[in-house]
Design a protein around this motif. Structure first.
Motif, mmCIF file in Angstrom:
data_model
loop_
_atom_site.group_PDB
_atom_site.id
_atom_site.type_symbol
_atom_site.label_atom_id
_atom_site.label_comp_id
_atom_site.label_asym_id
_atom_site.label_seq_id
_atom_site.Cartn_x
_atom_site.Cartn_y
_atom_site.Cartn_z
ATOM 1 N N VAL A 1 0.838 -1.200 0.000
ATOM 2 C CA VAL A 1 0.000 0.000 0.000
ATOM 3 C C VAL A 1 0.867 1.242 0.000
ATOM 4 O O VAL A 1 0.648 2.201 -0.751
ATOM 5 C CB VAL A 1 -0.944 -0.014 1.223
ATOM 6 C CG1 VAL A 1 -1.702 1.303 1.333
ATOM 7 C CG2 VAL A 1 -1.905 -1.188 1.120
ATOM 8 N N LYS A 2 1.922 1.203 0.846
ATOM 9 C CA LYS A 2 2.792 2.362 0.988
ATOM 10 C C LYS A 2 3.497 2.704 -0.328
ATOM 11 O O LYS A 2 3.583 3.863 -0.727
ATOM 12 C CB LYS A 2 3.822 2.062 2.078
ATOM 13 C CG LYS A 2 4.733 3.228 2.409
ATOM 14 C CD LYS A 2 4.004 4.297 3.205
ATOM 15 C CE LYS A 2 4.916 5.512 3.422
ATOM 16 N NZ LYS A 2 4.182 6.619 4.042
ATOM 17 N N SER A 3 3.975 1.654 -1.030
ATOM 18 C CA SER A 3 4.708 1.964 -2.255
ATOM 19 C C SER A 3 3.747 2.450 -3.342
ATOM 20 O O SER A 3 4.114 3.300 -4.148
ATOM 21 C CB SER A 3 5.500 0.744 -2.732
ATOM 22 O OG SER A 3 4.641 -0.310 -3.038
ATOM 23 N N PHE A 4 2.536 1.915 -3.346
ATOM 24 C CA PHE A 4 1.541 2.470 -4.277
ATOM 25 C C PHE A 4 1.300 3.944 -3.977
ATOM 26 O O PHE A 4 1.304 4.791 -4.862
ATOM 27 C CB PHE A 4 0.213 1.695 -4.172
ATOM 28 C CG PHE A 4 0.095 0.617 -5.197
ATOM 29 C CD1 PHE A 4 -0.436 0.898 -6.458
ATOM 30 C CD2 PHE A 4 0.530 -0.669 -4.926
ATOM 31 C CE1 PHE A 4 -0.530 -0.087 -7.409
ATOM 32 C CE2 PHE A 4 0.440 -1.654 -5.887
ATOM 33 C CZ PHE A 4 -0.095 -1.371 -7.124
ATOM 34 N N ALA A 5 1.115 4.216 -2.668
ATOM 35 C CA ALA A 5 0.851 5.599 -2.270
ATOM 36 C C ALA A 5 2.035 6.481 -2.627
ATOM 37 O O ALA A 5 1.884 7.589 -3.158
ATOM 38 C CB ALA A 5 0.568 5.649 -0.769
ATOM 39 N N MET A 6 3.232 5.924 -2.388
ATOM 40 C CA MET A 6 4.447 6.727 -2.592
ATOM 41 C C MET A 6 4.613 7.142 -4.047
ATOM 42 O O MET A 6 5.200 8.180 -4.336
ATOM 43 C CB MET A 6 5.661 5.900 -2.140
ATOM 44 C CG MET A 6 6.814 6.736 -1.612
ATOM 45 S SD MET A 6 8.237 5.689 -1.319
ATOM 46 C CE MET A 6 8.077 5.396 0.407
ATOM 47 N N SER A 7 4.082 6.322 -4.931
ATOM 48 C CA SER A 7 4.239 6.659 -6.348
ATOM 49 C C SER A 7 3.465 7.945 -6.693
ATOM 50 O O SER A 7 3.688 8.538 -7.733
ATOM 51 C CB SER A 7 3.785 5.506 -7.225
ATOM 52 O OG SER A 7 2.391 5.309 -7.095
ATOM 53 N N PHE A 8 2.572 8.343 -5.792
ATOM 54 C CA PHE A 8 1.811 9.582 -6.046
ATOM 55 C C PHE A 8 2.351 10.777 -5.248
ATOM 56 O O PHE A 8 1.803 11.856 -5.285
ATOM 57 C CB PHE A 8 0.322 9.383 -5.728
ATOM 58 C CG PHE A 8 -0.319 8.358 -6.601
ATOM 59 C CD1 PHE A 8 -0.643 8.668 -7.926
ATOM 60 C CD2 PHE A 8 -0.580 7.070 -6.137
ATOM 61 C CE1 PHE A 8 -1.224 7.712 -8.737
ATOM 62 C CE2 PHE A 8 -1.162 6.125 -6.948
ATOM 63 C CZ PHE A 8 -1.482 6.453 -8.245
ATOM 64 N N TYR A 9 3.472 10.547 -4.499
ATOM 65 C CA TYR A 9 4.067 11.656 -3.754
ATOM 66 C C TYR A 9 4.945 12.461 -4.705
ATOM 67 O O TYR A 9 5.973 11.973 -5.153
ATOM 68 C CB TYR A 9 4.963 11.157 -2.616
ATOM 69 C CG TYR A 9 4.289 10.347 -1.535
ATOM 70 C CD1 TYR A 9 2.910 10.206 -1.490
ATOM 71 C CD2 TYR A 9 5.053 9.746 -0.542
ATOM 72 C CE1 TYR A 9 2.307 9.450 -0.490
ATOM 73 C CE2 TYR A 9 4.459 8.987 0.461
ATOM 74 C CZ TYR A 9 3.081 8.838 0.470
ATOM 75 O OH TYR A 9 2.503 8.099 1.454
ATOM 76 N N THR A 10 4.548 13.666 -4.985
ATOM 77 C CA THR A 10 5.397 14.449 -5.885
ATOM 78 C C THR A 10 6.381 15.321 -5.118
ATOM 79 O O THR A 10 7.425 15.677 -5.623
ATOM 80 C CB THR A 10 4.546 15.328 -6.821
ATOM 81 O OG1 THR A 10 3.550 15.977 -6.039
ATOM 82 C CG2 THR A 10 3.905 14.499 -7.891
ATOM 83 N N ASP A 11 6.031 15.652 -3.886
ATOM 84 C CA ASP A 11 6.965 16.420 -3.073
ATOM 85 C C ASP A 11 6.990 15.780 -1.700
ATOM 86 O O ASP A 11 6.007 15.820 -0.959
ATOM 87 C CB ASP A 11 6.493 17.885 -2.991
ATOM 88 C CG ASP A 11 7.575 18.770 -2.391
ATOM 89 O OD1 ASP A 11 8.592 18.211 -1.920
ATOM 90 O OD2 ASP A 11 7.402 19.993 -2.395
ATOM 91 N N TYR A 12 8.118 15.182 -1.346
ATOM 92 C CA TYR A 12 8.117 14.273 -0.209
ATOM 93 C C TYR A 12 9.407 14.370 0.547
ATOM 94 O O TYR A 12 10.487 14.375 -0.044
ATOM 95 C CB TYR A 12 7.924 12.843 -0.757
ATOM 96 C CG TYR A 12 8.004 11.758 0.286
ATOM 97 C CD1 TYR A 12 7.236 11.813 1.455
ATOM 98 C CD2 TYR A 12 8.817 10.652 0.085
ATOM 99 C CE1 TYR A 12 7.292 10.801 2.384
ATOM 100 C CE2 TYR A 12 8.880 9.629 1.009
ATOM 101 C CZ TYR A 12 8.112 9.701 2.162
ATOM 102 O OH TYR A 12 8.170 8.691 3.079
ATOM 103 N N ASN A 13 9.314 14.485 1.868
ATOM 104 C CA ASN A 13 10.500 14.450 2.699
ATOM 105 C C ASN A 13 10.590 13.077 3.350
ATOM 106 O O ASN A 13 9.842 12.747 4.252
ATOM 107 C CB ASN A 13 10.423 15.548 3.765
ATOM 108 C CG ASN A 13 11.715 15.632 4.549
ATOM 109 O OD1 ASN A 13 12.434 14.657 4.720
ATOM 110 N ND2 ASN A 13 11.997 16.839 5.037
ATOM 111 N N PHE A 14 11.513 12.266 2.835
ATOM 112 C CA PHE A 14 11.632 10.874 3.270
ATOM 113 C C PHE A 14 11.960 10.771 4.756
ATOM 114 O O PHE A 14 11.418 9.940 5.471
ATOM 115 C CB PHE A 14 12.723 10.194 2.438
ATOM 116 C CG PHE A 14 12.905 8.736 2.732
ATOM 117 C CD1 PHE A 14 11.953 7.822 2.313
ATOM 118 C CD2 PHE A 14 14.017 8.277 3.426
ATOM 119 C CE1 PHE A 14 12.113 6.477 2.570
ATOM 120 C CE2 PHE A 14 14.172 6.931 3.689
ATOM 121 C CZ PHE A 14 13.213 6.031 3.255
#
Lengths: 296, 381
Positions: free
Chosen positions: A33-46
């Motif tokens: 779920v997280k990696s699916f969601a992450m694919s939609f993060y365009t601006d992200y502080n890891f």
């Protein structure tokens, strides 16, 4: 002992499966779920896990990246090279192993060894085999008067080198599956076929192959899925590079570079999602084909 | 499909119009032996199965009957000896080239092929043109009455239907010989009876030399023209079912056939049987064992006629059939066909039809002096 479910018994049942559910949730479901969601993060502080913006930008980026197309192309070449050759070779070897009684256990072990050996160790050995001056491959080719091939460093041969090693490595597993499949074919079918006038090759064509259909299907689905995910072979054989001139850049290698060297987590995740969709589509096609042509 | 079925009675009626024209052959074994290492499975077997006949090979398990069938099919070759189909020696030919038809115990229908494709398979192997293949397969499906199911897969069929398909497939290539390996053993009792008659019908319609292996004496006796009894890798007797039952060559055959089994008694040279049965002198000395079939024994009111006198220890009534165990001193005898009036515990006098008694010497071989008498016996098989 069939009881009507009560609140108590239901709670008890949940308690029993809780440990397994926790493991599956933490290590399977959440990352997916997280990696699916992450694919939609365009601006992200890891590091702080803060998402500043969502969007389809990541997909836009990879679809404009020529490296990504190269990775997909290379991956398809790899899959189309490895899977059919591996199936044909392992079926042939399994047929031979099935014929011999003497030392068959020994040979089975020998063929299975590569599968249980670490990819890094295998890649090291193959690196030597492929060595342009001292490698065995070029030594053999020399017998036939073929000029030494720069397996590892020539972009024209690096994919071939990778495919050969991957076929060799996966052979043992497929052979075991085929041997099981061959063993499951009742001996009387062969007797009946002989009486019906089918000689050796016709028996193979009319009995062995169709009755091995389910095994071929299984081996090809597993092979396709595994080959699409190829990474460690590339990493180890070409010493942490995607081959000369990116000639063996695969999708997972692309994903790895984006994630660990460029820290572009969103793009890496988007590449993962695209790979997932590709594998899903190919597998569905295989299942459709299976329903039509494989008889159980 | 209706059209096919209407034609069937015609074909059955006229012997010159057969569904399958087979060039059928006799099967001959000459001094055939088979051994695995030290173990001899068959030893010096000689026989001739006449063309057009249905021959059963009967014996207990491990007697070598399946081996015999494998030898005829070519799936196995003899250690020694020669095998002939008609005048042609086939010993060296393998199964692919012998061109016999075979029905396996578990039918061995190819699971991935439809019924029609299964029947056509041998024709496909023989490179028969596609149209011809189909016509012939349909004709055979009609013969074995499976033509409603030709598009199904084997596992959609019942045991009896699979059996029919297996027979059609075996007949498809117009074999000179049809082999059947315990074809009825996987069927339930009712189907077994039905298929038994079917096999007989199909054999008579095609007139093909058929070898039928079974361990079931009832099957062998009811179905065949000739029965060959095997035991311990040797032929015990080969004859018509009636002779086999009424005139067994040895004690093994006598004991193997018949339900309930034959009673055997040690022969007393000075005993009652010797006196009452008028056994001529030279023979009386050879006899070691007397065999009496349960149905040959009768109750008699006159003690002076009785061969035996004993107490009924156990009585079994199945409908009209009354059979009993009778204790005679230390021995026990099974008697069937008793009158309904007998009771357990009752002491009865028994006699037997004299020409239905069987005598055997020390080695178990049959001792006979009147060939006329026994053949006329009425022991209904």
């Amino acid at each position: 002992m069939i009881q009507n479910p009560t609140l108590k018994s239901t709670m008890k049942a949940w308690l029993y499966i809780l440990p397994m559910m926790l493991i599956i949730f933490t290590f399977n479901l959440y990352p997916i779920v997280k990696s699916f969601a992450m694919s939609f993060y365009t601006d992200y502080n890891f590091y702080e896990d803060v998402v500043h913006a969502y969007g389809l930008g990541n997909f836009g980026m990879i679809l404009q990246d020529s490296d990504f197309y190269l990775a997909i192309k290379n991956t398809f070449i790899f899959v189309l090279g490895v899977v059919p050759i591996s199936i044909a070779l392992s079926l042939g070897i399994a047929l031979l192993l099935n014929q011999i009684k003497f030392l068959s256990g020994f040979f089975r072990t020998v063929y299975f060894l590569p599968f249980v050996t670490s990819t890094v160790a295998i890649s090291l050995v193959w690196n030597w085999l492929y060595h342009r001056n001292y490698g065995l491959m070029n030594y053999f080719l020399g017998w036939f008067g073929i000029e030494p091939v720069h397996w590892i460093t020539d972009p024209d041969y690096s994919m071939l080198a990778l495919v050969i090693m991957a076929v060799w490595k996966g052979l043992g597993f497929n052979i075991i599956l085929f041997l099981v499949g061959l063993n499951n074919i009742d001996e009387t079918y062969y007797k009946a076929a002989k009486v019906d006038g089918a000689s050796g090759f016709k028996q193979f064509r009319n009995i062995t192959l169709p009755l091995l259909g389910p095994t071929v299907f299984l081996v090809s689905v597993l092979g396709v899925i595994n080959s699409f995910k190829v990474f460690d072979e590339v990493y180890a054989l070409f010493q942490a590079k995607p081959g000369p001139a990116k000639s063996t850049l695969t999708v997972v290698y692309y994903l790895y570079e984006k994630f660990y060297t460029e820290y572009q987590y969103g793009i890496a995740a988007a590449a993962g999602v695209v790979l997932f969709v590709i594998i899903l589509a190919v597998t569905l096609i295989q299942f459709a084909y299976n329903r039509k042509f494989v008889h159980y | 499909m209706d059209g096919h079925q209407k034609e069937l009675p015609d074909g059955l009626g006229s012997p010159d119009r057969r569904y399958i024209e087979v060039n059928t052959l006799q099967v001959r074994f000459e001094e055939v032996s088979v051994s695995y290492g030290d173990k001899k499975v068959l030893e010096n077997i000689n026989f001739t199965f006449p063309a057009h006949s249905l021959v059963s090979v009967l014996g207990p398990s491990g007697c070598g009957k399946s081996t015999t069938l494998m030898l005829i099919s070519g799936l196995m070759s003899p250690t020694e000896g020669r095998i002939f189909f008609g005048d042609r020696e086939v010993t060296k030919l393998d199964a692919v080239r012998r061109k016999v038809g075979m029905v396996f115990q578990n039918y061995a229908l190819y699971p991935h092929l439809s019924v029609l494709d299964n029947i056509m398979f041998p024709l496909k192997m023989a490179k028969v043109p596609k149209n011809e293949r189909r016509d012939r397969a349909l004709e055979l499906a009609n013969l074995v009455q499976i033509d409603e199911h030709i598009d199904k897969k084997p596992k959609q069929l019942s045991g009896g239907q699979q059996q029919r398909v297996a027979i059609a497939r075996a007949l498809a290539k117009e074999p000179s010989i049809l082999l059947m390996d315990e074809p009825l053993s996987n069927l339930d009792a009712r189907l077994r009876l039905e298929m038994r008659e079917e096999i007989r019908r199909i054999q008579q319609e095609t007139n093909i030399t058929t070898v039928f292996v079974t361990h079931d004496q009832e099957e062998a006796l009811s179905l065949s023209d000739q029965v060959m009894v095997l035991n311990d890798g040797a032929i015990q007797q080969m004859s018509t079912p009636r002779d086999l039952y009424e005139r067994p060559d040895n004690l093994f055959v006598a004991r193997f056939l018949g339900k309930p089994a034959i009673n055997t008694l040690t022969f007393d040279p000075n005993g009652r049987i010797r006196r009452m049965m008028n056994i001529p002198q030279p023979y009386a000395g050879q006899i070691e064992t007397v065999g009496i079939r349960p149905e040959s024994i009768m109750v008699t009111d006159r003690p002076e006629d009785a061969l035996f006198r004993g107490e009924i220890t156990h009585l079994e009534r199945i409908g009209r059939d009354v059979s009993a165990k009778v204790r005679l001193g230390s021995a026990e005898m099974v008697v069937s066909g008793l009158p309904a009036s007998v009771e357990e515990g009752q002491t009865i006098n028994l006699t037997a039809v004299d020409d239905e008694l069987l005598y055997f010497d020390q080695t178990g071989r049959s001792v006979r002096w009147s060939d006329v008498g026994t053949a006329a016996g009425s022991a209904g098989a």
